[in-house]
Design an enzyme around this catalytic site. Structure first.
Site, PDB file in Angstrom:
ATOM      1  N   GLU A 409       0.820  -1.218   0.000  1.00 58.07           N
ATOM      2  CA  GLU A 409       0.000   0.000   0.000  1.00 58.07           C
ATOM      3  C   GLU A 409       0.858   1.275   0.000  1.00 58.07           C
ATOM      4  OE1 GLU A 409      -4.118  -1.598   1.939  1.00 58.07           O
ATOM      5  OE2 GLU A 409      -2.539  -1.040   3.343  1.00 58.07           O
ATOM      6  N   GLU A 485      -4.756 -10.110   0.028  1.00 57.81           N
ATOM      7  CA  GLU A 485      -5.520  -9.962   1.270  1.00 57.81           C
ATOM      8  C   GLU A 485      -6.988 -10.174   0.930  1.00 57.81           C
ATOM      9  OE1 GLU A 485      -4.866  -6.285   3.394  1.00 57.81           O
ATOM     10  OE2 GLU A 485      -2.694  -6.404   3.153  1.00 57.81           O
TER      11      GLU A 485
END
Length: 958
Positions: A409, A485
């Protein structure tokens, strides 16, 4: 150098030694872990007089190393998921910069050799400046990366050596360490002094490739000095740098973690290695290990302990690995930094595929539209490439590491491209992964987070939305996909696990994924009166925090498996046992490179929840990916609702579990019969001064409520629509249902009795339940009658009046029973909780729990503890006796020592206090759970519509 500039530098540590592998050497090593002298300050510009050996630190406190100072009373923990807890102005940080000064005196042991020595820090958060005997060695950043300093000139052979370290909480490195976890500081991994003898081995690189066609291996072991490598089991004795071709080796995989012991030696030093032969390739758009498609059944793992934070011990790491193996997990992503090196050694030994992630995340820049994001800021290039270098060099020799991850991220940009170029050149044997650049410009594997099932299926079919650049689009479509994820395991849930797994197993391009995440990060705390709970964001007075979003794991903080982990184990089963359609069983081996000879197959026959027979099944060894049909055993006749459970269990002890450990199981219904029609009433209804006697029950004629059942005081039924919202209902990063439910008034329903009709054989109670300011509601009709066997029948018909938008939280009725009735036995699914899209690990049987044991202690109190498909239940206690409930059709059962409303208001389990009642909820339906706390919501089949339902129940005294 100013006291401020050293920790506000873009550059990598300038005086650190070159990154190298973490090696097990016979060179002397002195652990400096233990109690160090410690001084805490709120700023980083304090005097440096403490760095000299003569400084008097007798008045300082003592702090363990490794540890985090916030967990020992200095400052306080703080949790944010995305937002930085300081202003964004890289590389500058606030003057209010919590700082820990450390001092430690040590002496070299007898026999310590002369010559070079290095001081190794395995982890210090977030930056540390180091002196030895008053000589400055340099500074380190990269909290979860190893740094070594040459201390040869500063080290004293005789007398005390004094190590002084200043650690700051905030540094330039903090901008690239925004990793959804507690902000915790200090020297949290070990510190070692390591002798470097003349002619010693500085670095070793192992390349151990496997040819799945021939079964042979290729071994090249390189060292930075002339040395010999020996692998006695393979007859290898060669010069380092020489390539040795072996006609036959046993490969390493997560299922069969075969390791060969090796040494690399010079005349001065011997390094011990554990070598695993394996190959990682992308072939035809499919990621393979040893030539076979790999399917990641994985979890994301932060390092965490509720008392020690990220200062985990070997025992913590070993418990994690064993629990993963016991729950059919075969892979782990080291979110979002390299783990302690010992964890990777355990993954090598026990068998887990690893996605090893660089210590990089800049998520908070999303909140400022990524201005100056380090991923694309040339000032950060050297630092980020250095972080990748230190990750790869430290962990390059682990066969368990099958993918490198550039980080998490952090947007996209030139620096990620530079990291990828360096890693690909340094280690072409492992593919690269990074999720946040969806063009996949710099990586080899396409990965995304928290996609819906529909989006995942589109990718599996190769039908995802195209990229604007045709060349990049074609390149990405040729890549394997990893759901890096998914299934956010926050609180009650996650739902939808089986549906995801079905897609992964259907489409070759989909190679599984990693559930977020392994463990709740609750820190152990106590109330003023000493009751223990686990704290989350905001519990330490943080102004900026993200609450209990830090508690999103499959384990509770004390490493107790959650219901979600048990469900995941079921979904991840590597053996599928299903009916064959012709009266037998089909056993499919889902292993990649293991047969089934390590498993025994057992069966248990239960009749009405009672075990009546058991035995073993003869199952021939089944090659990977293949199936076999097995005849069912000859079973005795059964007279009630019978079930056959077939288990695959370990035939012998494994390092991670004992013989008999269940790997997979299935349950087959055999001759379940429909319950008989309720017998007719044996006696007429009797009125008595505003009360109505119906069988063993006594009703209030004015309210229609049951007030007594035999000798037990009762209050109910009351229509129950509300549930204490789950984390997935609240959905901080998904589509939330809770606001819709509260807007519809489902948490503030009013109850009106419209009519109580007493007839010769029963009582009919008509009610309307609705919120203020709405014309929508529910009509509930309760029909009471007596049964011939001294029972009491209740039929509840629930209908919708006006406009009441769905889905609803639940539909059922609740009774208040005496609190002394605190033991529950039931025939239905168990032993754990189950909702429409969870409870995959539960089985139908006869179960017993106390009311206290039926509560699932989620860190943030929420709906929990429901048992599904219940046929009957008894609630007993006190001096004996109690109440039995039978359902004409299966119902949901919840028993609590507090109301759903009290559960809704609680912020921690310690806020809940038994109120003297057992609140028994019997439901006709519940909304599913989903994964909307970060991801998709409840799938359509599991939504509870606002539609008519019926409960048909019988109550008896026991």
């Amino acid at each position: 150098m100013s006291e401020r500039s050293w920790y506000e530098s873009f550059a990598p540590p300038p005086t650190a030694q070159p990154a190298r592998a973490w090696l097990d050497s016979d060179a002397p090593r002195l652990s400096l872990d233990g109690l160090w002298r410690f001084r805490y300050a709120e700023r980083a510009d304090g005097p440096l007089d403490f760095t000299g050996p003569a400084f008097d630190d007798a008045g300082w406190d003592r702090l363990p190393v490794p540890s985090h100072w916030q967990l020992h009373g200095y400052g306080a923990p703080a949790y944010t998921n995305i937002a930085y807890p300081f202003p964004l102005d890289p590389p500058r940080v606030p003057n209010e910069n919590p700082t820990g000064d450390y001092r430690h005196a040590f002496r070299l042991p007898d026999g310590w050799p002369g010559g070079r020595a290095v001081l190794r820090f395995a982890g210090a958060d977030s930056a540390a400046r180091v002196w030895l005997n008053g000589v400055e060695l340099g500074w380190t950043t990269g909290s979860r990366l190893t740094t070594e300093f040459d201390v040869t000139e500063a080290l004293r052979a005789d007398g005390d050596n004094v190590l002084a370290v200043r650690v700051v909480q905030w540094s330039a490195g903090s901008y690239v360490e925004d990793q959804d976890m507690w902000w915790l500081s200090g020297i949290f991994r070990g510190v070692d002094l390591i002798a470097r003898p003349d002619g010693g081995i500085g670095d070793v690189e192992v390349r151990a490739d496997y040819d799945h066609v021939t079964g042979g291996g290729t071994l090249t072991v390189a060292a930075d000095v002339p040395a010999r490598v020996r692998v006695p089991e393979l007859g290898v004795d060669a010069e380092c740098g020489e390539t040795v071709r072996l006609p036959r080796v046993e490969p390493w995989s997560a299922e069969r973690p075969r390791l060969y012991d090796a040494t690399v030696s010079t005349g001065a030093e011997t390094v011990t290695l554990r070598i695993g032969f394996r190959s990682v390739r992308i072939d035809g758009g499919v990621l393979t290990v040893n030539g076979r498609r790999v399917l990641f059944r994985g979890v994301n793992r932060h390092e965490f302990h509720p008392d020690r934070g990220r200062a985990v011990t070997e025992e913590d790491m070993l418990e994690d690995v064993r629990l993963m193996k016991q729950h059919n997990i075969n892979s782990v992503r080291t979110s979002h930094y390299p783990p302690h090196p010992r964890f990777l050694e355990l993954c090598d030994e026990y068998g887990l595929y690893v996605v090893d992630e660089c210590d990089l995340e800049t998520h908070g820049f999303d909140l400022v539209e990524r201005r100056d994001n380090p991923a694309d800021d040339p000032r950060w290039t050297d630092a980020l490439v250095d972080r990748m270098r230190r990750t790869v060099e430290r962990d390059k020799n682990h066969p368990s590491v099958v993918l490198w991850s550039l980080g998490n991220e952090s947007g996209s940009g030139r620096n990620l491209a530079a990291m990828a170029r360096w890693a690909r050149h340094r280690d072409p044997s492992r593919p690269l992964l990074y999720e946040r650049d969806w063009t996949c410009r710099d990586v080899d594997v396409y990965s995304r987070m928290y996609l819906t099932h529909a989006e995942i299926e589109a990718i599996g079919r190769g039908e995802e939305a195209p990229l604007d650049d045709p060349a990049l689009d074609a390149r990405r479509r040729a890549m394997p996909f990893v759901h890096v994820e998914y299934a956010h395991a926050m609180g009650n849930g996650p739902g939808g696990l089986a549906e995801y797994q079905r897609l992964y197993e259907t489409y070759p391009r989909l190679q599984g994924g990693f559930v977020w995440e392994w463990i709740d990060h609750g820190l152990r705390a106590r109330t003023a009166d000493g009751r223990e709970y686990f704290a989350y964001g905001g519990d330490f007075g943080e102004v900026l925090h993200d609450g209990n979003f830090v508690a999103d794991g499959l384990l509770f903080p004390d490493r107790t498996p959650s219901p979600g982990l048990l469900d995941l184990k079921k979904v991840f089963e590597p053996v599928r046992i299903t009916p064959s359609g012709d009266g037998g069983l089909t056993i499919r081996n889902g292993h990649v490179d293991s047969g089934l000879s390590h498993l025994d197959f057992r069966w248990i026959l239960e009749d009405g929840g009672e075990v009546v027979a058991r035995g073993a099944l003869e199952v021939t060894d089944v090659p990977p990916g293949e199936s076999v049909r097995v005849d069912l055993p000859v079973l005795p006749a059964t007279g009630a609702e019978a079930y056959l459970t077939v288990q695959a269990v370990l035939a012998a002890d494994e390092p991670w579990a004992k013989a008999g450990h269940e790997v997979a199981a299935t349950q087959l219904p055999l001759g379940a019969r429909r319950p008989p029609e309720p017998p007719p009433a044996r006696m007429a209804i009797r009125r008595d001064g505003g009360r109505v006697h119906v069988g063993p029950g006594l009703l209030d004629e004015r309210t229609g409520r049951l007030v007594r059942l035999g000798g037990w005081e009762v209050d109910g039924p009351r229509l129950q629509v509300w549930r204490a919202p789950t984390d997935n209902d609240r959905a901080p990063h998904g589509e939330a249902l809770e606001p819709r439910w509260r807007a519809a008034g489902l948490d503030r329903l009013t109850h009106r009795v419209d009519e109580v009709t007493v007839t010769g054989d029963g009582v009919v109670v008509r009610t309307r339940v609705a919120p203020a300011a709405s014309d929508g509601g529910l009509l509930a009709t309760y029909t009471w009658s007596a049964l011939a066997d001294d029972g009491l029948r209740l039929v509840v018909d629930i209908d919708v009046a006006g406009h009441l938008p769905g889905p609803l939280p639940m539909l059922g009725v609740v009774f208040a029973l005496p609190g002394e009735l605190d033991k529950v036995e039931w025939f239905g699914r168990g032993p754990g909780e189950a909702y429409p899209d969870t409870g995959l690990a539960t089985r139908t049987g006869r179960w017993f729990r106390t009311v206290a044991e039926m509560q699932t202690p989620y860190l943030f109190p929420q709906e929990n503890g429901r048992r599904a498909d219940v046929r009957w239940a008894t609630v007993t206690g006190g001096q004996g006796g109690g109440v039995r409930v039978d359902g004409r059709t299966p119902f949901g059962l919840t028993a609590r020592p507090w109301t759903a409303e009290a559960l809704d208001k609680a912020a921690h389990p310690t806020d809940l206090t038994a109120d003297g009642h057992t609140w028994l909820t019997l439901d006709a339906g519940h909304n599913g759970i989903g994964s909307a706390s970060c991801g998709p919501g409840v799938l359509p089949p599991y939504l509870l519509p606002a539609a008519p339902v019926r409960l048909d129940l019988a109550f008896r005294l026991v």
